[in-house]
Design a protein around this motif. Structure first.
Motif, PDB file in Angstrom:
ATOM      1  N   ARG A 136      31.445  33.758  35.923  1.00 23.45           N
ATOM      2  CA  ARG A 136      32.699  33.096  35.539  1.00 23.45           C
ATOM      3  C   ARG A 136      32.680  32.689  34.059  1.00 23.45           C
ATOM      4  NH1 ARG A 136      31.993  30.464  40.787  1.00 23.45           N
ATOM      5  NH2 ARG A 136      33.474  31.403  42.274  1.00 23.45           N
ATOM      6  N   VAL A 137      31.524  32.212  33.602  1.00 22.22           N
ATOM      7  CA  VAL A 137      31.402  31.819  32.194  1.00 22.22           C
ATOM      8  C   VAL A 137      31.467  33.053  31.295  1.00 22.22           C
ATOM      9  CG1 VAL A 137      29.855  30.825  30.466  1.00 22.22           C
ATOM     10  CG2 VAL A 137      30.124  29.708  32.692  1.00 22.22           C
ATOM     11  N   LEU A 138      30.738  34.108  31.664  1.00 23.05           N
ATOM     12  CA  LEU A 138      30.703  35.315  30.835  1.00 23.05           C
ATOM     13  C   LEU A 138      32.055  36.014  30.794  1.00 23.05           C
ATOM     14  CD1 LEU A 138      27.232  36.820  31.826  1.00 23.05           C
ATOM     15  CD2 LEU A 138      27.839  35.608  29.730  1.00 23.05           C
ATOM     16  N   TYR A 153      36.620  45.369  42.752  1.00 23.80           N
ATOM     17  CA  TYR A 153      37.838  44.745  42.232  1.00 23.80           C
ATOM     18  C   TYR A 153      38.159  43.459  42.997  1.00 23.80           C
ATOM     19  CZ  TYR A 153      42.558  44.495  40.290  1.00 23.80           C
ATOM     20  OH  TYR A 153      43.692  44.081  39.640  1.00 23.80           O
ATOM     21  N   ARG A 154      38.057  43.527  44.320  1.00 25.11           N
ATOM     22  CA  ARG A 154      38.322  42.334  45.129  1.00 25.11           C
ATOM     23  C   ARG A 154      37.312  41.229  44.840  1.00 25.11           C
ATOM     24  NH1 ARG A 154      39.372  46.364  49.077  1.00 25.11           N
ATOM     25  NH2 ARG A 154      37.228  46.164  49.853  1.00 25.11           N
ATOM     26  N   ASP A 158      37.657  37.305  43.631  1.00 26.98           N
ATOM     27  CA  ASP A 158      36.985  36.182  44.283  1.00 26.98           C
ATOM     28  C   ASP A 158      36.246  35.311  43.268  1.00 26.98           C
ATOM     29  OD1 ASP A 158      37.857  37.220  46.687  1.00 26.98           O
ATOM     30  OD2 ASP A 158      35.933  38.161  47.190  1.00 26.98           O
ATOM     31  N   LEU A 159      35.710  35.948  42.226  1.00 28.56           N
ATOM     32  CA  LEU A 159      34.949  35.221  41.214  1.00 28.56           C
ATOM     33  C   LEU A 159      35.855  34.486  40.224  1.00 28.56           C
ATOM     34  CD1 LEU A 159      32.223  37.929  40.495  1.00 28.56           C
ATOM     35  CD2 LEU A 159      31.834  35.694  41.523  1.00 28.56           C
ATOM     36  N   GLY A 160      37.137  34.740  40.314  1.00 33.26           N
ATOM     37  CA  GLY A 160      38.063  34.045  39.438  1.00 33.26           C
ATOM     38  C   GLY A 160      38.359  34.744  38.125  1.00 33.26           C
ATOM     39  N   PHE A 161      38.007  36.051  38.014  1.00 36.50           N
ATOM     40  CA  PHE A 161      38.335  36.780  36.798  1.00 36.50           C
ATOM     41  C   PHE A 161      39.859  36.895  36.666  1.00 36.50           C
ATOM     42  CE2 PHE A 161      33.986  37.740  36.741  1.00 36.50           C
ATOM     43  CZ  PHE A 161      33.646  38.451  35.601  1.00 36.50           C
ATOM     44  N   PRO A 162      40.412  36.642  35.502  1.00 36.30           N
ATOM     45  CA  PRO A 162      41.851  36.843  35.312  1.00 36.30           C
ATOM     46  C   PRO A 162      42.227  38.302  35.577  1.00 36.30           C
ATOM     47  CG  PRO A 162      40.891  35.660  33.452  1.00 36.30           C
ATOM     48  CD  PRO A 162      39.746  36.171  34.269  1.00 36.30           C
ATOM     49  N   GLU A 163      43.281  38.524  36.318  1.00 37.48           N
ATOM     50  CA  GLU A 163      43.663  39.893  36.680  1.00 37.48           C
ATOM     51  C   GLU A 163      43.932  40.752  35.451  1.00 37.48           C
ATOM     52  OE1 GLU A 163      46.785  42.204  39.662  1.00 37.48           O
ATOM     53  OE2 GLU A 163      46.710  40.013  39.601  1.00 37.48           O
ATOM     54  N   LYS A 164      44.425  40.130  34.379  1.00 37.49           N
ATOM     55  CA  LYS A 164      44.734  40.897  33.174  1.00 37.49           C
ATOM     56  C   LYS A 164      43.482  41.482  32.521  1.00 37.49           C
ATOM     57  CE  LYS A 164      44.658  36.873  30.076  1.00 37.49           C
ATOM     58  NZ  LYS A 164      45.456  36.035  29.131  1.00 37.49           N
TER      59      LYS A 164
END
Length: 359
Positions: A136-138, A153-154, A158-164
């Motif tokens: 999440r930090v990286l 991708y899913r 789940d890890l909270g990466f912004p979809e963009k």
């Protein structure tokens, strides 16, 4: 565009991935504009096509994974200064960690491909939690994350990466059949092949348990070796099991052409490139119902899936493979491959990712 690929290891799926990608990128961007940073003691794992492409390969010392980190970091820093890339494409978790941590003040774009999320590794819950926090930090210092399967991708979501920041680019390989003769494997029993790392993740121990006591009905060949957390195979394997060690991709293909079925008994898997390599040849696949393997086999439409870490279920699945069923799976797998897993499509989509995120 100047492109730098960074790999902390090229054994296994990551090596196969860049073997498909780099020769086509050299054609697109020119040999002077594509650089590959890899361990010096793993250069022989690269396909001949990569070497022949003219890509500039810069090695770093890697006697062990831990000691190699220092050489990896210092060599990477030097390549950044000398080459001045427009895009740094990091492959797998350790390369992704180094590239993203050292790229705080930068003029280049960072693209990261996890090749199987580290957070999917089976183990202590605390360690998985730490890995999730690190990712999440990286993510804050990642311009784009390339995911090679719907599963990856899913998990990124789940890890909270912004979809963009996410780009789904399903892995692929060239559709042309490799020009190599089938290996000699004269046997009336079911000819079963495993090709991959002898690591805990890949589940070769599960397969060995599954074929135990099946001397009269199965012949098993193991291709590969240990890399990360290798399993200690028995010093003396049963007579119906042969360990062939590491082979290059053409020799693996020769073994595939001779086998009746490829087994991929992974405990977790971001994609499962070896499965589509078999399907390209029309080789039936039996695999664990994990990660990208489920997608490749369409939850059992194009191959056989079994629960992970279940030797009894795997044994039953293999024993149920009649000649008619093998022929059916061969045709289904080949059709599935041609429809979904072309490397030409993959290269086009990766190129579009680079163009979209250029600084």
């Amino acid at each position: 565009m100047k492109l730098l690929h960074v790999c902390e290891s090229v054994i296994g799926g990551t090596g196969s991935y860049i073997s498909e990608l780099i020769p086509r990128q050299v054609e697109l961007y020119g040999a002077d504009n594509v650089v590959l940073l890899i361990p010096g003691n793993q250069m022989h794992y690269l396909d001949a096509e990569v070497v022949a492409s003219g890509v500039k390969m810069i090695p770093f010392s890697r006697k062990s994974r831990l000691s190699g980190i220092f050489s990896f970091v210092s060599t990477y820093a030097k390549v950044l200064r000398d080459f001045k890339p427009d895009v740094v494409h990091a492959h797998s978790s350790i390369a992704g960690l180094v590239v993203r941590l050292s790229g705080v003040r930068r003029k280049y774009t960072i693209v990261f491909c996890p090749h199987g999320w580290s957070v999917d590794i089976k183990g202590a819950r605390v360690m998985r939690g730490i890995a999730e926090c690190v990712e999440r930090v990286l993510a804050l210092n990642t311009d784009r994350v390339v995911l090679i399967s719907q599963h990856e991708y899913r998990r990124a979501g789940d890890l909270g990466f912004p979809e963009k920041k996410l780009s789904l680019v399903i892995s692929g390989i060239v559709p042309d059949l490799p020009q190599v003769a089938a290996a000699k494997w004269d046997d009336t029993r079911l000819k079963v092949l495993f090709a991959g790392r002898f690591d805990f993740q890949k589940g070769v121990d599960v397969l060995l348990q599954a074929v135990e006591g099946q001397e009269a009905r199965m012949s098993l060949r193991l291709v590969g070796g240990g890399v990360v957390n290798s399993l200690n195979l028995p010093e003396s394997l049963p007579l119906h099991v042969a360990n062939l060690g590491w082979l290059d991709r053409l020799d693996v293909c020769a073994q595939m052409k001779s086998c009746d079925v490829l087994v991929v008994p992974s405990r977790w898997e971001g994609f499962g490139l070896v499965a589509i390599e078999a399907m390209r040849l029309g080789v039936p696949v039996v695999a664990s119902a994990v990660g990208g393997l489920r997608e490749i086999l369409g939850d059992g439409q194009y191959g056989v899936i079994v629960p992970p870490e279940d030797p009894a279920a795997l044994r039953a699945a293999l024993l149920a493979l009649t000649p008619a069923r093998l022929k059916e799976l061969s045709e289904l797998g080949r059709t599935r491959f041609l429809a979904a897993y072309s490397s030409e499509r993959m290269v086009r989509e990766i190129d579009a990712v680079y163009a979209a995120v250029q600084k």
